[in-house]
Every structure is written in C-alpha cells, then in structure tokens.
Motif scaffolding. Sequence first.
Motif, PDB file in Angstrom:
ATOM      1  N   UNK A  66      63.081  22.226  13.594  1.00 11.17           N
ATOM      2  CA  UNK A  66      62.538  22.664  14.882  1.00 11.17           C
ATOM      3  C   UNK A  66      62.842  21.606  15.938  1.00 11.17           C
ATOM      4  N   UNK A  67      62.778  22.029  17.183  1.00  8.02           N
ATOM      5  CA  UNK A  67      63.219  21.182  18.289  1.00  8.02           C
ATOM      6  C   UNK A  67      62.461  19.845  18.327  1.00  8.02           C
ATOM      7  N   UNK A  68      61.123  19.937  18.179  1.00  5.09           N
ATOM      8  CA  UNK A  68      60.380  18.680  18.305  1.00  5.09           C
ATOM      9  C   UNK A  68      60.306  17.892  16.993  1.00  5.09           C
ATOM     10  N   UNK A  69      60.966  18.381  15.958  1.00  4.07           N
ATOM     11  CA  UNK A  69      61.051  17.600  14.712  1.00  4.07           C
ATOM     12  C   UNK A  69      62.470  17.046  14.497  1.00  4.07           C
ATOM     13  N   UNK A  70      63.340  17.295  15.429  1.00  6.85           N
ATOM     14  CA  UNK A  70      64.738  16.894  15.275  1.00  6.85           C
ATOM     15  C   UNK A  70      64.901  15.379  15.454  1.00  6.85           C
TER      16      UNK A  70
END
Lengths: 279, 301
Positions: free
Chosen positions: B278-282
Amino acid sequence: MNKNQYLKKTFELAAECRYFELNVFKNVEKKIIKFPVYLSAGQEFISASLSTICKQKKVVPELFPQHRCHSIYISFGGDKKKLVNELLGKNDGCTYGMGGSASIHSKEIKMFGHDGLMGTQGPIGVGSCFVSKKPTIIFLGDASAEEDYVLASLGWASFKKLPILFIVEDNNLSILTEKKTRRHWEMHDVAKGFKMKSYNIDDNPLNFLKISDRFFKEPILVNVNTNRLFWHAGAGIDSPKTFDRYKLILKKNEKSYKKIDDQKKRMIDILWKKQLEKQ
Amino acid sequence: MEKTVRETIKEIVFKHLKKKKYKAYGQCLSAVGWVGGTLPELYEKDGMVELSMADVAGGGIVVGAALAGDRPIYVIRYQGFNWFNCPIILNYACKSKEIWKIPCPIFIRGIAMEGGIGPVAGSSHHSLYHRMPGVKIASPMTPKEYKKVYQQFMKDDSVYYVSEHRGSYGNKEEIKDINKKNPDVTFFSISITRFEAIKAAKILRKEKINVNFHNILWLKPFNIKQSWIKSVNNSKISFIFDDDYRDGIASTLAHKLMSKSQKKVIPYGLKDKSAGFSKDRDNLPPSAADIMRLVKKFLKK
Ligand SMILES: Cc1ncc(C[n+]2csc(CCOP(=O)(O)OP(=O)(O)O)c2C)c(N)n1
Ligand SMILES: [Mg+2]
C-alpha cells in the motif's frame, strides 16, 4: 584397444593416482602440506577408466570437477610436478598458489577449477557445453548432486540435449553423513525423470567400457558406487575395512600388474622426492 | 531524432546477438512485453536464450557460457531476484580471472522499479554485488551513459553489473553535473534518484540555496574526482542518494568521500524497512520534495 589393453592402461593410471595420493597423505602427516586436502584414493578407477575411454574415442573432454579432484587431474594428463608444487603452496603450482587441493585446474587438459561451493560445476559445465557444444564431463559427489542448482541444470541439459557425461562419484558420504540419512531416492532415477539416459554401476573399469558407446552423443548420467579410503579432508582413515578396488585388481592380476604397481610407485615417489628437494 | 534509453538498450542487444554473435539469457524474455521493450524480438536461433525458472542454476549456466567464450548478457527482470541469481556469478565468475587466469565476462542487466510492488520486486539491489572483488558496477540512466558502459564492457573482461531502472527507459536526455564555486550543499546521486535530485537542486537554486550535483555512474570502481572533494569541502553538508537500502553502497561511498574530505556526507538510501504494497507502507527513493525538506532541515532554513 582390446579389453586387456584397456584394463592395463586403466590400472596404470589408477596406480599413478594411488601413489600420488599416498605421497600427499605422508606429507600432510608430516605437516609439510598445510592446508586441507581432499584425497581421492579409492575412487581413482573412475577417472582412470573415463580418461582411457576418451583417449580411445579420440575425445578431449572439457572437465568440470569438484573438490576431490587429484585423480581427475592426473588421469587426464595434468602435469604432476605442477600439482605437487601447488600442494606445497608454491606460486609456480598448477594454479599459481591459488588453488590448493580443491580448486586446482589445468588449461592444458581443459580442466576448469572449482570454487569450493559444492555443485556449482553442474550449472557452469552445462552453460559451457551449451555454448561450446564440445564433449563435457561434469563430476559430482553423491552429496553435491543433491544441490538444487545441480538438479535444475540436469533438467536443462537434458532439454537442450547437450553432449555431457554427468559422473556421480557416489562414495555414499557427505563428509561423514551417509546417503540413507539424507535422502531415499537415487540420482540415476532422478536423471530418468528428466528424460535422460542413466546408469547405476560400481567403479569396476569394465562397467564404464560397457556403456561407453553412448558417451557424448547425448546427456547421460552415471551414478558410480565407489569408496573413499581416507578422511573427507586431510590424512586419516575412517575405517580399515573400506573396500579397496585397487588392491583387489592388483591381487587378482598379481602376475601381470605387480610390475606396473612397483614401477609406478617408484616413479611417483621419485617425482615427489625431487620436487621436495627443490623447495 | 535522439533515442530513449529503452531504444538504446534494444539496439545494443540486437547488435550483440546478430552482429557479434553472442547470446542473451534470462527468464521469460520472449514474452511479457520483451522486458519493457528493451529486447529485440529474437529467439534462440538468434541467440536469445530462454533459461528455465531455476534462478540459481540460471546464473551458473551464464557463468559457464562466459567461460566458453560467449560474452553473455544476463537479464534479471527485477533486481530483487538477484538474491537467487547472483551466488554463482559472484563466487565463480568474479573470481575466475584472479584464481585461474580465465576471464569470465558477463554483462548483467539488473532491472529496478518500485511503487506498490512490495518487498522483493521493488528497488535496486546493486549493493549485493558491491562487496565482491572482481566486479564492476554502473548505473546508467541516459542513452550515452548506457552506450559508454557497454562499450567499456566490450573492451574489458570483467563481470559488469549494470543497475538499470525502468523509470529511465523513456529518458532521452543526458544529465549534466552542476559544479559551481561556492555551494551550500553537494548532492551525489545514484540510479533513479538522479532525476529527482537534479530537480530538487534546480528548485533550491532558485530559492538561493546553491547545490552542486554530481552524477554517480560508476559505483565500483568508485574513482573519486578531485572536484567532488573540493565540492564537499566547500559545502556545509553533502548527501548521497540511492535507490538501494541505506546500509549498502550509499553508506560505503559516503564513508569513502568523507575519508578524503573534511566534511560530512550523509547517505540517504531506502529506509531500513521492508516495503509493503500500500502507498503508505511503501519504501521509495526520495522525491524532489523529500530532498528539499532534508536539505532545509540540515541547513536549518
Ligand atoms: C554449497 C556448499 N555447501 C556445503 C559445503 C560443505 N561441504 C564441503 S564438501 C561436502 C560434502 C561433499 O560430498 P560429496 O559431494 O559427496 O563429495 P565427496 O566429498 O564425498 O567427494 C560438504 C557438505 C560446500 N563446500 N559447499
Ligand atoms: Mg560423497
């Protein structure tokens, strides 16, 4: 070459290997050789037979050995003095002081060095043969044959129908761990699964002769049951009861081979003595 | 018309196979978009060799090919696969010349990308190769750089790890160094980070923060230019940006630069964490905005 000539030639080469290794043994004991050595005594009829067959076929194969490789080097005509020097840690040795015992090589006999990671010679030999299309022998131990990348490269060699002879020197041991504690399958069966011709034989030289017709015409795997006389590394004896083919053949043919045995012993002893004196 | 990096690579591979008669190896080459359009549509008879899906063995087969006189191009579709592809290359091909005096030249095309593709497929992994003697590592991002690296390989007999990035494939422009007299900050930049770092440098200049910018094409050998040291010494702070984890080449090169200068060089690679999807876990390389924020934080502006 008739059968008797073949057997005689094979015995001569085996004798050179045997007395070479006995000298290595002695010099390890005396601490003149200081790094790990992998003695091939007991297994020498494999390379001796293959070399004799290749000569007969007028084939000079590309050789991909692994760590236990002195007999391969000697059987296929590697310079013995240079091997002594390598084992003595000299920079003018066959591998410039870089090879020790396990990583020796010889451009003259097309023998590639091994890097010490068991089984890498599998894919490397396959890749080399894929490009060169030249007759190639890849030597594997019964343990290195288990490496995932070895199995995978067998499959690819079979698929590409490469002229490779895979020789499994099956001494039943990975250091001291027996085959039965590591697996319940055999390499010749695996090869068949990869649609490759395969054989399971012992290291009697006649067994190689019987199947040699097919060599280098297609990928073939030969699992050779053999015996390592000495320790995995260094100079020592695991069991005095280990079967010794060299002794058996000599005993059976005492009359005709005793002279060869004496003569080869003398020759190799002198070679070692001379090289040691030069140091 | 100028060629893109993509077209440049494709042309190089075409000539390598069809004119020079060498081979290219890899998995699933002749399908799935011909590796981002960087491969000509050729097949095994032309030298485009499909390996099996056995990654470790595949690397070993390429080593054998090089020993037998081929100058193989080895395509690794995602740099993260190198964990399986590189063991035999690093332990045999890289050492072959030194141990056996037998060269084993391989041109490895390691391809990076990132953004929503998780912990294995994402980012560059050139640091994996860095510690082994006998390897050269370059990260070309422009057509001219790519040609230069290939031409040097053809004159050389070493293993080349070419750290590519899909983000550069559409690029036609060369990226120029900025080397002015009185910098506030110096950037050294590797792989895909070069595009964002030069963007940041240009914006910062407009904001009266003078940034010198140095392209790092060769990661190994890392030949430090006198002008770089001057630039570092004249700056308040310097950074080295990378698309691999911080604890890798970026830190090593920062250390090398610092040992030759009197100022700090901060390594700024990927964070020390696994990337999620996910975007904020990248875990992404720094954007121009990230870089500007970082610079201002250090300069206390
Ligand atoms: C990749 C790798 N794993 C483990 C080892 C440690 N090791 C060295 S020799 C050996 C056993 C080899 O047995 P085999 O292949 O049967 O050859 P042999 O010694 O019996 O001739 C092992 C496990 C190694 N050298 N390389
Ligand atoms: Mg064994």
